[in-house]
Design a protein around this motif. Structure first.
Motif, PDB file in Angstrom:
ATOM      1  N   SER A 112       0.868  -1.336  -0.174  1.00  0.00           N
ATOM      2  CA  SER A 112      -0.026  -0.021   0.180  1.00  0.00           C
ATOM      3  C   SER A 112       0.808   1.360   0.049  1.00  0.00           C
ATOM      4  O   SER A 112       0.344   2.282  -0.333  1.00  0.00           O
ATOM      5  CB  SER A 112      -0.984  -0.085   1.373  1.00  0.00           C
ATOM      6  OG  SER A 112      -1.974  -1.065   1.278  1.00  0.00           O
ATOM      7  N   THR A 113       2.074   1.213   0.469  1.00  0.00           N
ATOM      8  CA  THR A 113       2.855   2.341   0.713  1.00  0.00           C
ATOM      9  C   THR A 113       4.158   2.567  -0.320  1.00  0.00           C
ATOM     10  O   THR A 113       4.781   3.435  -0.248  1.00  0.00           O
ATOM     11  CB  THR A 113       3.336   2.481   2.153  1.00  0.00           C
ATOM     12  OG1 THR A 113       4.193   1.366   2.519  1.00  0.00           O
ATOM     13  CG2 THR A 113       2.128   2.662   3.037  1.00  0.00           C
ATOM     14  N   ALA A 114       4.059   1.607  -1.133  1.00  0.00           N
ATOM     15  CA  ALA A 114       5.302   1.322  -2.280  1.00  0.00           C
ATOM     16  C   ALA A 114       5.344   2.569  -3.048  1.00  0.00           C
ATOM     17  O   ALA A 114       6.448   3.015  -3.477  1.00  0.00           O
ATOM     18  CB  ALA A 114       5.087   0.051  -2.967  1.00  0.00           C
ATOM     19  N   ASP A 115       4.356   3.248  -3.267  1.00  0.00           N
ATOM     20  CA  ASP A 115       4.292   4.389  -4.131  1.00  0.00           C
ATOM     21  C   ASP A 115       4.451   5.802  -3.215  1.00  0.00           C
ATOM     22  O   ASP A 115       4.466   6.951  -3.947  1.00  0.00           O
ATOM     23  CB  ASP A 115       2.795   4.626  -5.017  1.00  0.00           C
ATOM     24  CG  ASP A 115       1.719   4.683  -4.046  1.00  0.00           C
ATOM     25  OD1 ASP A 115       1.851   4.708  -3.052  1.00  0.00           O
ATOM     26  OD2 ASP A 115       0.661   5.081  -4.766  1.00  0.00           O
ATOM     27  N   GLY A 116       4.933   5.677  -2.017  1.00  0.00           N
ATOM     28  CA  GLY A 116       4.982   6.724  -1.150  1.00  0.00           C
ATOM     29  C   GLY A 116       3.689   7.281  -0.467  1.00  0.00           C
ATOM     30  O   GLY A 116       4.029   8.165   0.348  1.00  0.00           O
ATOM     31  N   SER A 117       2.597   6.744  -0.795  1.00  0.00           N
ATOM     32  CA  SER A 117       1.463   7.174  -0.163  1.00  0.00           C
ATOM     33  C   SER A 117       1.288   6.729   1.310  1.00  0.00           C
ATOM     34  O   SER A 117       1.856   5.710   1.507  1.00  0.00           O
ATOM     35  CB  SER A 117       0.180   6.977  -0.837  1.00  0.00           C
ATOM     36  OG  SER A 117       0.245   5.682  -1.260  1.00  0.00           O
ATOM     37  N   SER A 118       0.578   7.339   2.038  1.00  0.00           N
ATOM     38  CA  SER A 118       0.274   6.757   3.472  1.00  0.00           C
ATOM     39  C   SER A 118      -0.943   5.783   3.219  1.00  0.00           C
ATOM     40  O   SER A 118      -1.906   6.100   2.497  1.00  0.00           O
ATOM     41  CB  SER A 118       0.042   7.861   4.300  1.00  0.00           C
ATOM     42  OG  SER A 118      -1.112   8.833   3.908  1.00  0.00           O
ATOM     43  N   VAL A 119      -1.257   5.407   4.405  1.00  0.00           N
ATOM     44  CA  VAL A 119      -2.619   4.571   4.670  1.00  0.00           C
ATOM     45  C   VAL A 119      -3.459   5.109   5.620  1.00  0.00           C
ATOM     46  O   VAL A 119      -3.124   5.312   6.741  1.00  0.00           O
ATOM     47  CB  VAL A 119      -2.190   2.950   5.299  1.00  0.00           C
ATOM     48  CG1 VAL A 119      -3.391   2.275   5.642  1.00  0.00           C
ATOM     49  CG2 VAL A 119      -1.313   2.265   4.279  1.00  0.00           C
ATOM     50  N   VAL A 127      -1.057   6.319   8.411  1.00  0.00           N
ATOM     51  CA  VAL A 127       0.139   5.774   8.731  1.00  0.00           C
ATOM     52  C   VAL A 127       1.013   6.215   7.441  1.00  0.00           C
ATOM     53  O   VAL A 127       0.589   5.678   6.465  1.00  0.00           O
ATOM     54  CB  VAL A 127       0.114   4.183   8.946  1.00  0.00           C
ATOM     55  CG1 VAL A 127       1.532   3.617   9.170  1.00  0.00           C
ATOM     56  CG2 VAL A 127      -0.820   4.027  10.123  1.00  0.00           C
ATOM     57  N   PRO A 128       1.952   6.706   7.792  1.00  0.00           N
ATOM     58  CA  PRO A 128       2.947   7.533   6.463  1.00  0.00           C
ATOM     59  C   PRO A 128       3.796   6.217   6.165  1.00  0.00           C
ATOM     60  O   PRO A 128       4.156   5.183   6.502  1.00  0.00           O
ATOM     61  CB  PRO A 128       3.827   8.300   7.069  1.00  0.00           C
ATOM     62  CG  PRO A 128       3.862   8.036   8.575  1.00  0.00           C
ATOM     63  CD  PRO A 128       2.790   7.465   8.995  1.00  0.00           C
ATOM     64  N   SER A 129       4.201   6.355   4.674  1.00  0.00           N
ATOM     65  CA  SER A 129       5.230   5.429   3.971  1.00  0.00           C
ATOM     66  C   SER A 129       6.322   5.568   4.754  1.00  0.00           C
ATOM     67  O   SER A 129       6.894   6.635   5.027  1.00  0.00           O
ATOM     68  CB  SER A 129       5.257   5.793   2.586  1.00  0.00           C
ATOM     69  OG  SER A 129       6.137   4.739   2.103  1.00  0.00           O
ATOM     70  N   LEU A 130       7.158   4.437   5.284  1.00  0.00           N
ATOM     71  CA  LEU A 130       8.265   4.445   5.549  1.00  0.00           C
ATOM     72  C   LEU A 130       9.444   4.345   4.830  1.00  0.00           C
ATOM     73  O   LEU A 130      10.811   4.620   5.011  1.00  0.00           O
ATOM     74  CB  LEU A 130       8.352   3.407   6.784  1.00  0.00           C
ATOM     75  CG  LEU A 130       7.674   3.646   7.894  1.00  0.00           C
ATOM     76  CD1 LEU A 130       7.672   2.324   8.914  1.00  0.00           C
ATOM     77  CD2 LEU A 130       7.796   4.811   8.817  1.00  0.00           C
ATOM     78  N   THR A 131       8.901   3.888   3.645  1.00  0.00           N
ATOM     79  CA  THR A 131       9.984   3.715   2.398  1.00  0.00           C
ATOM     80  C   THR A 131      10.095   4.563   1.399  1.00  0.00           C
ATOM     81  O   THR A 131      11.133   4.637   0.615  1.00  0.00           O
ATOM     82  CB  THR A 131       9.805   2.415   1.811  1.00  0.00           C
ATOM     83  OG1 THR A 131       8.180   2.388   1.159  1.00  0.00           O
ATOM     84  CG2 THR A 131       9.668   0.990   2.812  1.00  0.00           C
TER      85      THR A 131
END
Length: 186
Positions: A112-119, A127-131
């Motif tokens: 869900s966060t691979a594109d830099g977006s949060s959940v 919940v922000p992207s950590l990657t």
């Protein structure tokens, strides 16, 4: 009813968390299995993944609390009639269940966060992207998520079958300890 585990039984906190996690894992698996076939024009096309992600984040938090509780409150002693191999395999299965749940949850988060977006969790908080953006992360995390969830459901089935075997064949306290909490000493 007692909140903490005793040497013979689980306390109500361990029991409630166990069954909430069980329902959440089975529900997330069923929802995930169903939602992958939704089409763009289906009403649930966006809603189902949002629910799936939100419950996944909340389950991750609950699993962290469960892990903490596991270290703070000792588990009941093994049932005296259990053979050594049964006790060892139960410990191994429980450890693997924890690992698979966390692998499934983390890989789902990474999809869900691979594109830099949060959940967004039900719109309550994000919940922000950590990657940040990582090329190919979504595909790799997707494979890990797919196989870890199938392995998890397979192990859950074995776990449930073992509990039912102990209840109906061996007629011991294994399942009853997870259904009825310890009583406070008077």
């Amino acid at each position: 009813m007692q909140i903490r585990n005793t040497a013979a039984r689980y306390g109500w906190l361990a029991i409630v968390v166990h069954w909430v996690v069980a329902v959440a894992v089975l529900g997330l698996f069923a929802l995930g299995f169903w939602m992958v076939d939704l089409t763009y024009y289906d009403d649930w096309y966006r809603r189902a993944p949002d629910i799936h992600r939100s419950i996944g984040v909340l389950l991750f938090a609950l699993m962290l609390l469960r892990l903490l509780w596991r270290f703070l409150a000792r588990a009941p002693d093994p049932v005296p009639t259990h053979k050594r191999w049964e006790t060892l395999s139960a410990h191994a299965a429980h450890g693997l269940l924890y690992v698979l749940v966390f692998v499934a949850l983390v890989s789902g988060y990474l999809i869900s966060t691979a594109d830099g977006s949060s959940v967004s969790v039900f719109g309550w908080f994000d919940v922000p992207s950590l990657t940040g953006r990582i090329q190919g992360l979504e595909d790799t995390a997707g494979l890990v998520h797919y196989w870890s969830t199938w392995a998890l459901i397979g192990l859950v089935a074995v776990h449930a079958a073992g509990a039912l075997k102990h209840h109906f064949v061996d007629r011991d306290e294994t399942l009853r300890r997870m259904l009825s909490p310890a009583r406070k000493d008077k």
